[in-house]
Design a protein around this motif. Structure first.
Motif, PDB file in Angstrom:
ATOM      1  N   ARG A 152       0.826  -1.201   0.000  1.00 39.28           N
ATOM      2  CA  ARG A 152       0.000   0.000   0.000  1.00 39.28           C
ATOM      3  C   ARG A 152       0.863   1.254   0.000  1.00 39.28           C
ATOM      4  NH1 ARG A 152      -4.885  -0.291  -1.758  1.00 39.28           N
ATOM      5  NH2 ARG A 152      -5.146   1.789  -0.889  1.00 39.28           N
ATOM      6  N   TRP A 153       0.394   2.260  -0.734  1.00 41.28           N
ATOM      7  CA  TRP A 153       1.078   3.552  -0.733  1.00 41.28           C
ATOM      8  C   TRP A 153       0.886   4.248   0.606  1.00 41.28           C
ATOM      9  CZ3 TRP A 153      -0.974   8.654  -0.736  1.00 41.28           C
ATOM     10  CH2 TRP A 153      -0.018   9.661  -1.004  1.00 41.28           C
ATOM     11  N   SER A 154      -0.280   4.096   1.196  1.00 49.16           N
ATOM     12  CA  SER A 154      -0.554   4.687   2.503  1.00 49.16           C
ATOM     13  C   SER A 154      -1.148   3.646   3.427  1.00 49.16           C
ATOM     14  CB  SER A 154      -1.518   5.870   2.383  1.00 49.16           C
ATOM     15  OG  SER A 154      -1.902   6.348   3.669  1.00 49.16           O
ATOM     16  N   GLY A 178      -4.577   4.140  -3.953  1.00 44.91           N
ATOM     17  CA  GLY A 178      -5.801   4.818  -3.543  1.00 44.91           C
ATOM     18  C   GLY A 178      -5.762   5.155  -2.062  1.00 44.91           C
ATOM     19  N   TRP A 179      -6.050   6.407  -1.718  1.00 43.54           N
ATOM     20  CA  TRP A 179      -5.948   6.820  -0.318  1.00 43.54           C
ATOM     21  C   TRP A 179      -7.310   7.066   0.317  1.00 43.54           C
ATOM     22  CZ3 TRP A 179      -2.994  11.002  -3.147  1.00 43.54           C
ATOM     23  CH2 TRP A 179      -3.822  12.055  -3.556  1.00 43.54           C
ATOM     24  N   SER A 180      -8.366   6.703  -0.357  1.00 40.36           N
ATOM     25  CA  SER A 180      -9.700   6.925   0.192  1.00 40.36           C
ATOM     26  C   SER A 180      -9.870   6.216   1.531  1.00 40.36           C
ATOM     27  CB  SER A 180     -10.747   6.407  -0.783  1.00 40.36           C
ATOM     28  OG  SER A 180     -12.021   6.368  -0.183  1.00 40.36           O
ATOM     29  N   THR A 181     -10.702   6.786   2.380  1.00 35.96           N
ATOM     30  CA  THR A 181     -11.047   6.154   3.648  1.00 35.96           C
ATOM     31  C   THR A 181     -12.311   5.305   3.537  1.00 35.96           C
ATOM     32  OG1 THR A 181     -12.325   8.082   4.355  1.00 35.96           O
ATOM     33  CG2 THR A 181      -9.990   8.032   4.952  1.00 35.96           C
ATOM     34  N   THR A 182     -12.750   5.018   2.310  1.00 33.34           N
ATOM     35  CA  THR A 182     -14.019   4.308   2.117  1.00 33.34           C
ATOM     36  C   THR A 182     -13.872   2.796   2.138  1.00 33.34           C
ATOM     37  OG1 THR A 182     -13.815   4.343  -0.307  1.00 33.34           O
ATOM     38  CG2 THR A 182     -14.921   6.215   0.734  1.00 33.34           C
ATOM     39  N   PHE A 183     -12.659   2.274   2.253  1.00 35.73           N
ATOM     40  CA  PHE A 183     -12.458   0.829   2.228  1.00 35.73           C
ATOM     41  C   PHE A 183     -12.950   0.219   3.545  1.00 35.73           C
ATOM     42  CE2 PHE A 183      -8.689   2.569  -0.154  1.00 35.73           C
ATOM     43  CZ  PHE A 183      -9.207   2.338  -1.411  1.00 35.73           C
ATOM     44  N   LYS A 184     -13.905  -0.697   3.465  1.00 33.23           N
ATOM     45  CA  LYS A 184     -14.488  -1.331   4.647  1.00 33.23           C
ATOM     46  C   LYS A 184     -14.510  -2.840   4.430  1.00 33.23           C
ATOM     47  CE  LYS A 184     -15.375   2.849   6.174  1.00 33.23           C
ATOM     48  NZ  LYS A 184     -14.470   3.474   7.157  1.00 33.23           N
ATOM     49  N   CYS A 215       3.677   5.184 -10.424  1.00 27.57           N
ATOM     50  CA  CYS A 215       3.291   3.976  -9.702  1.00 27.57           C
ATOM     51  C   CYS A 215       1.792   3.740  -9.664  1.00 27.57           C
ATOM     52  CB  CYS A 215       3.832   4.032  -8.279  1.00 27.57           C
ATOM     53  SG  CYS A 215       3.379   5.530  -7.373  1.00 27.57           S
ATOM     54  N   VAL A 216       1.003   4.667 -10.162  1.00 23.99           N
ATOM     55  CA  VAL A 216      -0.451   4.530 -10.172  1.00 23.99           C
ATOM     56  C   VAL A 216      -0.872   3.616 -11.322  1.00 23.99           C
ATOM     57  CG1 VAL A 216      -2.599   5.824 -10.556  1.00 23.99           C
ATOM     58  CG2 VAL A 216      -0.813   6.755  -9.061  1.00 23.99           C
TER      59      VAL A 216
END
Length: 478
Positions: free
Chosen positions: A52-54, A95-101, A155-156
């Motif tokens: 992961r990037w972040s 992807g840095w979104s916080t939507t991953f659940k 890298c994307v």
């Protein structure tokens, strides 16, 4: 192909039994799915963070399926859909979104094995696999003597960037990434594969701006241009300024008329070890330009007086290399973005002051603020209704990225990022807030992400994914 379709149906039928717990399903994944996957495909456990990037709000799957073929994707989606297991297709892991659940019981479908790029004989079309990075796309296009619009971060994943809109160096000449897609191979929630083209106007419209909500794109045919060596060159590089010049720089960028062959980036960034002093760095870009032409095109910026000029004529394969440090994996990088119409010097000064305070924290020296500005005439000449991407009218996009390793910084990082976003939005010149989905944090309202496309997207989503299996990326609930 008939045999492969039959295989999928047989496997799917074998899996359709009484509902199992997540733990039982994950055990069955190794026992029943893995033997059906292609040679070279594999299943690994709990190592998602490694790629992961972040690490901030990263997806937390139980299983990663490393696919090698389109059929592997199809089988995995069918398996997950059968048992209601959350899943997410991942390529670059940026992807840095916080939507991953994923609740530690989901499946990441690692697309990196679908890494082929091919061109037709005329070099007017490229077929790009769902696991191809931007760097790999550029390398393949250069070897073929062609140009393909891509994003600016090596890298994307190429198609991931496309499906959200797709800004890039060549967009002043070619339009956006969504405008390049001719067709796409899509795995849908029912485990089927279809080729999506303009003959399916609703789905073709939807995937170009909200693709991850509709299915997994395993490959796409996109526009390409034959190009000589001279055609595959640009003048670009770093212009570094002292912070006292910030207001002048912001005003100059706001007043700059970007021709189709031009774009400009601005960074708040560290000058490097050991001092890590923050500086203002600009990256001008002039397609097929040279130093003399570049200084004319960006004369208003040169007039301000950079303290360092590292611009040069570089080949296509090196257009993005200045940002390669940005591709460093790991660390915590909660990110906050906004689109806006005007450049307000006083707002940028306030953001600078907040950035400097955070960037000086031990281990936070790589934090960055980024502004992107492109020539938009070509993109806006294409009807906004042609794709679901909603923000062609937005002039500028910026993002604040606090970058650190100590989780105790989280609150301060979030406060800094939100403060920067609020300052951009307080001066955005828009009738309603807008954010580029590939930059969005995850706390934005769907209307901010999808704009006026949201209502139609909801209707199409209900048809394509009625059980809302594709729900990890700014989900459009049914």
């Amino acid at each position: 192909m008939a045999f492969l379709r039959l295989l999928v149906l047989v496997v799917f039928a074998c899996l359709c039994q009484a509902a199992l717990t997540a733990a039982q399903v994950l055990q069955k994944l190794q026992a029943e799915l893995k033997p059906k996957l292609s040679v070279g495909a594999s299943i690994s456990f709990n190592d998602a963070d490694a790629n992961r990037w972040s690490w901030y709000a990263a997806p937390d799957p139980a299983v990663i399926v490393n696919v090698k073929s389109e059929i592997d994707v199809q089988l995995t989606v069918a398996f997950c859909s059968t048992f209601g297991i959350p899943f997410l297709a991942q390529n670059g892991g940026t992807g840095w979104s916080t939507t991953f659940k994923m609740n530690n019981n989901g499946v990441i479908i690692n697309m990196a094995g679908l890494n082929q790029v091919t061109f037709n004989a005329e070099k007017t079309q490229a077929t790009i696999g769902g696991g191809v990075s931007i760097n790999s796309t550029i390398q393949a296009a250069d070897a073929a003597g062609a140009l393909v619009l891509t994003g600016n971060c090596n890298c994307v994943g190429t198609l991931g960037a496309y499906l959200g809109g797709g800004y890039g160096n060549l967009m002043g000449l070619k339009g956006m990434g969504v405008d390049q897609i001719i067709s796409a191979r899509l795995v849908t929630a029912d485990g089927k594969i279809q080729t999506v083209t303009a003959s399916d106007p609703d789905l073709f419209w939807a995937i170009r701006g909200a693709g991850p909500n509709m299915g997994i794109v395993t490959s796409a045919v996109v526009k390409s241009t034959p190009a000589s060596a001279a055609d595959r060159s640009a003048w670009t590089g770093a212009l570094i300024f002292s912070p006292d010049k910030l207001e002048q720089i912001v005003q100059a960028i706001g007043n700059l008329h970007l021709k189709p062959e031009m774009n400009i980036f601005m960074y708040f960034i560290s000058s490097g070890a050991p001092a890590n002093t923050p500086v203002v760095l600009l990256t001008p870009y002039l397609y097929k330009g040279d130093a003399a032409a570049g200084k004319v095109a960006f004369a208003s910026l040169y007039a301000i007086g950079p303290i360092q000029d590292a611009t040069a004529v570089v080949p296509y394969t090196e257009w993005n290399t200045g940002a390669d440090g940005f591709c460093t994996r790991g660390g915590r990088k909660p990110s906050f973005s906004a689109g806006f119409q005007t450049m307000e010097p006083s707002a940028w000064r306030q953001i600078w002051d907040k950035y400097v305070v955070f960037q000086k924290k031990p281990g936070a020296e790589n934090s960055v603020v980024l502004l992107e500005a492109y020539s938009l005439d070509k993109a806006r000449s294409i009807p906004s209704s042609s794709t679901s991407f909603p923000h062609r009218g937005v002039n500028f996009n910026a993002v604040a990225i606090p970058w650190y390793y100590d989780a105790s910084y989280d609150t301060e990082a979030i406060n800094f990022g939100k403060a920067a976003r609020d300052l951009w939005r307080s001066n955005d010149g828009l009738t309603k807030d807008a954010v580029y989905i590939n930059f969005a944090n995850g706390d934005d309202e769907l209307s901010v992400v999808y704009g006026d496309s949201l209502s139609r997207l909801r209707t199409i989503k209900k048809q394509v994914d009625p059980k809302d299996r594709f729900n990890q990326w700014f989900n459009i609930p049914v």
